[in-house]
Structure formats: C-alpha cells, structure tokens
Scaffold this motif. Sequence first.
Motif, PDB file in Angstrom:
ATOM      1  N   ALA A 298      -3.733   4.695   5.224  1.00 28.64           N
ATOM      2  CA  ALA A 298      -2.857   5.709   4.632  1.00 28.64           C
ATOM      3  C   ALA A 298      -1.590   5.097   4.052  1.00 28.64           C
ATOM      4  CB  ALA A 298      -2.501   6.757   5.684  1.00 28.64           C
ATOM      5  N   ASP A 299      -0.973   5.832   3.102  1.00 34.16           N
ATOM      6  CA  ASP A 299       0.317   5.431   2.548  1.00 34.16           C
ATOM      7  C   ASP A 299       1.444   6.140   3.283  1.00 34.16           C
ATOM      8  OD1 ASP A 299      -0.527   3.943  -0.081  1.00 34.16           O
ATOM      9  OD2 ASP A 299      -1.821   5.695   0.109  1.00 34.16           O
ATOM     10  N   GLY A 301       2.176   8.755   6.760  1.00 33.40           N
ATOM     11  CA  GLY A 301       1.544   9.264   7.966  1.00 33.40           C
ATOM     12  C   GLY A 301       2.493  10.091   8.806  1.00 33.40           C
TER      13      GLY A 301
ATOM     14  N   PRO B 220     -12.363  -9.912  -1.922  1.00 35.10           N
ATOM     15  CA  PRO B 220     -12.055  -8.896  -0.913  1.00 35.10           C
ATOM     16  C   PRO B 220     -11.080  -7.872  -1.490  1.00 35.10           C
ATOM     17  CG  PRO B 220     -10.927 -10.945  -0.404  1.00 35.10           C
ATOM     18  CD  PRO B 220     -11.745 -11.199  -1.628  1.00 35.10           C
ATOM     19  N   PRO B 221     -11.067  -6.642  -0.966  1.00 33.25           N
ATOM     20  CA  PRO B 221     -10.103  -5.662  -1.467  1.00 33.25           C
ATOM     21  C   PRO B 221      -8.668  -6.097  -1.150  1.00 33.25           C
ATOM     22  CG  PRO B 221     -11.349  -4.774   0.398  1.00 33.25           C
ATOM     23  CD  PRO B 221     -11.911  -6.125   0.104  1.00 33.25           C
ATOM     24  N   LYS B 224      -3.624  -3.298   2.035  1.00 32.53           N
ATOM     25  CA  LYS B 224      -2.749  -2.165   1.750  1.00 32.53           C
ATOM     26  C   LYS B 224      -1.370  -2.362   2.374  1.00 32.53           C
ATOM     27  CE  LYS B 224      -3.356   2.465   0.702  1.00 32.53           C
ATOM     28  NZ  LYS B 224      -4.168   3.492   0.204  1.00 32.53           N
ATOM     29  N   CYS B 227       1.727   1.755   6.279  1.00 35.17           N
ATOM     30  CA  CYS B 227       1.872   3.207   6.167  1.00 35.17           C
ATOM     31  C   CYS B 227       3.297   3.617   6.512  1.00 35.17           C
ATOM     32  CB  CYS B 227       0.883   3.849   7.137  1.00 35.17           C
ATOM     33  SG  CYS B 227       0.860   5.631   7.110  1.00 35.17           S
ATOM     34  N   LYS B 228       3.897   4.450   5.679  1.00 34.16           N
ATOM     35  CA  LYS B 228       5.259   4.926   5.940  1.00 34.16           C
ATOM     36  C   LYS B 228       5.173   6.132   6.859  1.00 34.16           C
ATOM     37  CE  LYS B 228       8.725   4.353   2.838  1.00 34.16           C
ATOM     38  NZ  LYS B 228       9.479   4.522   1.614  1.00 34.16           N
ATOM     39  N   MET B 229       5.796   6.045   8.034  1.00 34.01           N
ATOM     40  CA  MET B 229       5.663   7.131   9.005  1.00 34.01           C
ATOM     41  C   MET B 229       6.798   8.138   8.835  1.00 34.01           C
ATOM     42  SD  MET B 229       2.876   6.103  10.217  1.00 34.01           S
ATOM     43  CE  MET B 229       2.569   7.361  11.455  1.00 34.01           C
ATOM     44  N   ALA B 246       6.292   8.493  -4.508  1.00 31.79           N
ATOM     45  CA  ALA B 246       4.928   8.274  -5.022  1.00 31.79           C
ATOM     46  C   ALA B 246       4.756   8.932  -6.386  1.00 31.79           C
ATOM     47  CB  ALA B 246       3.907   8.820  -4.025  1.00 31.79           C
TER      48      ALA B 246
END
Lengths: 324, 249
Positions: A298-299, A301, B220-221, B224, B227-229, B246
């Motif tokens: 996820a970006d 969460g 490979p990909p 990422k 993740c911003k919480m 975003a």
Amino acid sequence: MNNVLIYTENFDGKFKKSIYEIASYGSEIARQLGGEPIAISLGEVAEEELKSLGNYGISKVLTAAGETFKTLQNRAYTAAIAQAAQQENAGVIIFSASNTAKAIAPRVSVKLKAGMVFAATGLPSNLNPFTVPKKVFHGKAFADVVVNSERKIISLSQNSFGVKEHPAEVTIEALQVEAAAPANTRVTDTQKASGKMLLNDAEIIVSGGRGMKSADNWQPIEELAAILGAATACSRPVSDEGWRPHAEHVGQTGKIVAPNLYFALGISGAIQHLAGVSSSKVIVAINTDKDAPIFQAADYGIVGDVQKVLPQLNEAFRKFKAEN
Amino acid sequence: MKILVCISNVPDTTTRIKLSGDQNAIDLSSVQWIINPWDELALTRALELKEASGGSISSVSIIHVGNAGSDATLRKALAIGADDAIRVDAAPTDAYAVAHEIAEAIKDKNYDMILCGIESSDYNGSAMGGMLAEFLNMESVSSVSKLEIEGDELKLNREIAGGFEVVSATAPVVVIVQKGIALEPRIPSMRGIMMARKKPLEVVAATGAEALTEFVHYTPPQPKAACKMIDADNPAELVNLLHNEAKII
C-alpha cells in the motif's frame, strides 16, 4: 508490412477508453514503423463513433456489420480480422486485453502464424528483434518477449500506455467478408447489469475482504463507491463465502485490475490478491493487523477496524466532494 | 461423450520468483510444481459432469506438453479422477508450439469437448486454448464461468463486460474456463492416489513444433516506497493526502 491493424471492439455500439488507448498505442507503433494505423470494427457502430478513432491517430477504419457480427462468433471474427491484416499489409495487429481479445487474438495468431504477446505493458523496446515487455507470474517479474514471426500480435494491458490524442483525417471503408460457415455455438440470452460501474472500466475500486465479517456489512463499501464513482470488488474468501458474486473477485484467479486508486478494506493482502492489484497507481489499505502484508503493497495505510473507520472516512470523502 | 482437459504444470502460486544471475531465466530449482489453477478447476468440472452423466460421458482424459519432470503433476490429476493421461514429450516453449503439439497428438482421437484454463499462472499468456481450437478448426467459447450439459447440448455462461451471455453449443467444441466454473478444486483421496499409479500415462513423441516467441530477459518489479500511515482517528488526513499529495482525487 509496415501497417498496423487495431481491432477496435465495441460495447453496444460504443468504444470505451481501453479502445482509444489501443488506438493511441497502435498509432504510435505505426509511426515508429513508418506505416499506417488502420482500425477494424466489427458489428453495428454509428459513423460518428467510428470517426472518433481519428482523434487518436487512426487514418482508416474498416468496418463490417450484419448478422454474422451481431454476437461474438470466434471463427467469423477471426477470419475477418485475418483477412483485413492480409489485405492491408499489416505486420502488427493490436488487441485490447478484454475477454473478446482473449477469445479471438490467439485464433488470429494461428491463422496468420503471428507470434503473440498477451497483456503487454508498453511499447516495443526494440523493433528488430521485435521485443515487447510484459508481466509474468502476475507481476512478480517483468519479461522481455521477442516475437520471431514476420507478423506480430500484441494485446495491450489496460492503463499501461494511456489515451493520447493525435488528430488524423479518417476514412471509413466497408470490409467485404466472405460468408461465415455456420457455427455450432450460438448466443441464446444476454444478461447485463445496467448502470453499474464495471471493474475493468473503473478508475477507482473499493474492495472488501474477510475483515468486513459478513455480507450484511457491505453497505459502507457501496456508499464509498457511490461517493467516488467507483466500482466495488472483493477478495477471494469473500466470493468463496458467497458474500459477493464471483465477478467481483480481484486477485490471481479472479480479475486483474489496474485502477488509479484501489481501496483494500479488511484485506490482509495474500500474495495471490496482490498479484491482481499490484498495477494500481495508488493503494489505500485499512486493516486491524499492522503487520498485514497489504501494508507492504500500500501507499497509504490506516491500522484500525475497518467497520469503525470506514463510516468516518465516508463522511470525510462526502465533505471533500461537497467542497470540491 | 469424450472429454479432454489440457493441463499446464506451473510453480505453486505462492512461489517467490527468483531470477538467474544474468536475469535471462527464472530460477526454478526449488519450485513446488502444481496443476495450473484454472486447469484444475476445468478438470474438477469435467469430473463433476461425468459423475452426473449416468454414463453418457465415457471418459475424462488429460493432456500435457512437458518432460518427465511433469509426471508427478499428471499423476495428481489422475488421482483427482482423470481416467488417462497423455504427455507430449517436449519442453513447452510457447503457447503456439504447445497448442500445435496438442493438436497433432489428438487430431484423430475425436474428443467431443476440450477444456482449457483461461490462462496459466506462470506466463499469463491467455493463448493456448484459442490457439488449439484454431489448429483443430473447432469452434471455441472463452471466459466460460458456468458449464452444464443437457442431452446433446452444452449450456455455457460466457462472461462479458457487465454480465454474461448464455451460449448453446454442440460438440465438438473447445471450452476455455475461468473462475466460477467449479467451486473448489478436488483433493486426491488415498484411494485415488493408489488407483492413479495404475492408470495409463502415455508418453508420445513431439513433432518438433516451432515457437514464435521467446522470453529473453527478466527484471524484478521496482520495490515500493514505504506505506504512509495515517491515524485511525483522522481519516480526513487520508482524503487530504489523496487530493494534495497523490493528486488522485
């Protein structure tokens, strides 16, 4: 053989964004090859709609309609597309990655002995040898595929090139097709939900998982989808439990989706689920378990109980929509 | 009625994909092999239909293109309930070559219905079933999520954008199936495993069909970003980030 033929599938007589995307993509490849981008449309489509393909670089549209093309008959469609490719000297044939493309592109491949790359993720990286990128193992790796045959077929994965305007003067020509042999398959009924945003067309997808606890708790998901003009989806356990229809299952064995924004609500993020959603531009996850694998993908969460967070989030989105 | 199910042998879907040092191949050395999930569902549905047919479906056969390393997967399919297996003895190069090999191996066998999965979970080509139908000059129905037999007639649901078409078909036909065709794949029973050892697994020589495509390089990909919480009590912040950072809404 420098021309490019693009199969522009219609949906009840209209072209969708994915079709304008492959028109844009095919036009760009034709420019690189120094050839002409030609569309083929099968079934009843109004002239104005056919001409709209010119906005994306198409200079000629071949069209055939009539009883044969009212419903999808794979052999008849295959014969028409193969005939058009031969008649127009098309060395490259482009399809979308729709169910119809899955049904006919492989058949055209055999008929024309044209090597096929299904669900390509971009333009050819090289024209000689003709090399096309695609995902394998549902996104666990990217591969370069070399097509060695004289003719090539590419099906383009949705949202991987984009719709690019490139206005061209467009002419429309009737394609004279030979009468098709009678098929031993026929469509006896068609059932479509009307007015519902379709998963593969959606820019935003709101998806629920086991964390939603029961089929009765789907109302806030429907609500968020309504606020954002999104489609609803679910993870595999949800469709296996019968909480939601199979057609909504996204993941490795369900639908592969690539929206701009994907909400994973109460979805832990099993590797098979991520395989189906990893091409989404932005992923938002809400889950009680802070170590759930979905947060790796996820970006944005939120750690929390989706049933408590979602109503508040819906409120915040509603407020945003009212102000913007 | 004779049914044939095409089987692909693929790495378990939970496999972490490792690339060879030069990235020109996928390192398959420690991979667990399984029946391709869609092919497994096709086989399951074929067996359900046979059991419910009161004898009108005489056999469910399977076919595969691969080398001896695939035999364990084929024995599993026999243990689930397939009656017999054919393995065309060749490394599967691309869908075109595999379809060509299968077409050559079965052209005189008069199967009434050939079932294939909509894609394989390794190279995601969605190609083999349609190619096979074209090589055999048989009609095909793709994206099938429901399959019933009523007398001599097959009744199929074909998924389309926003719904489905009901398709009526008669033999011979290639049916390419997807999610929904059978609920759960079957697990082989101990008795099934014992019986599978005695079932015929015929190995036939390949005709040397040529491939038209070649996988030459893998990457490979991209990893990422973290993740911003966002705090659970402040969902408005998520809306703000999606709008201002975003720029997606």
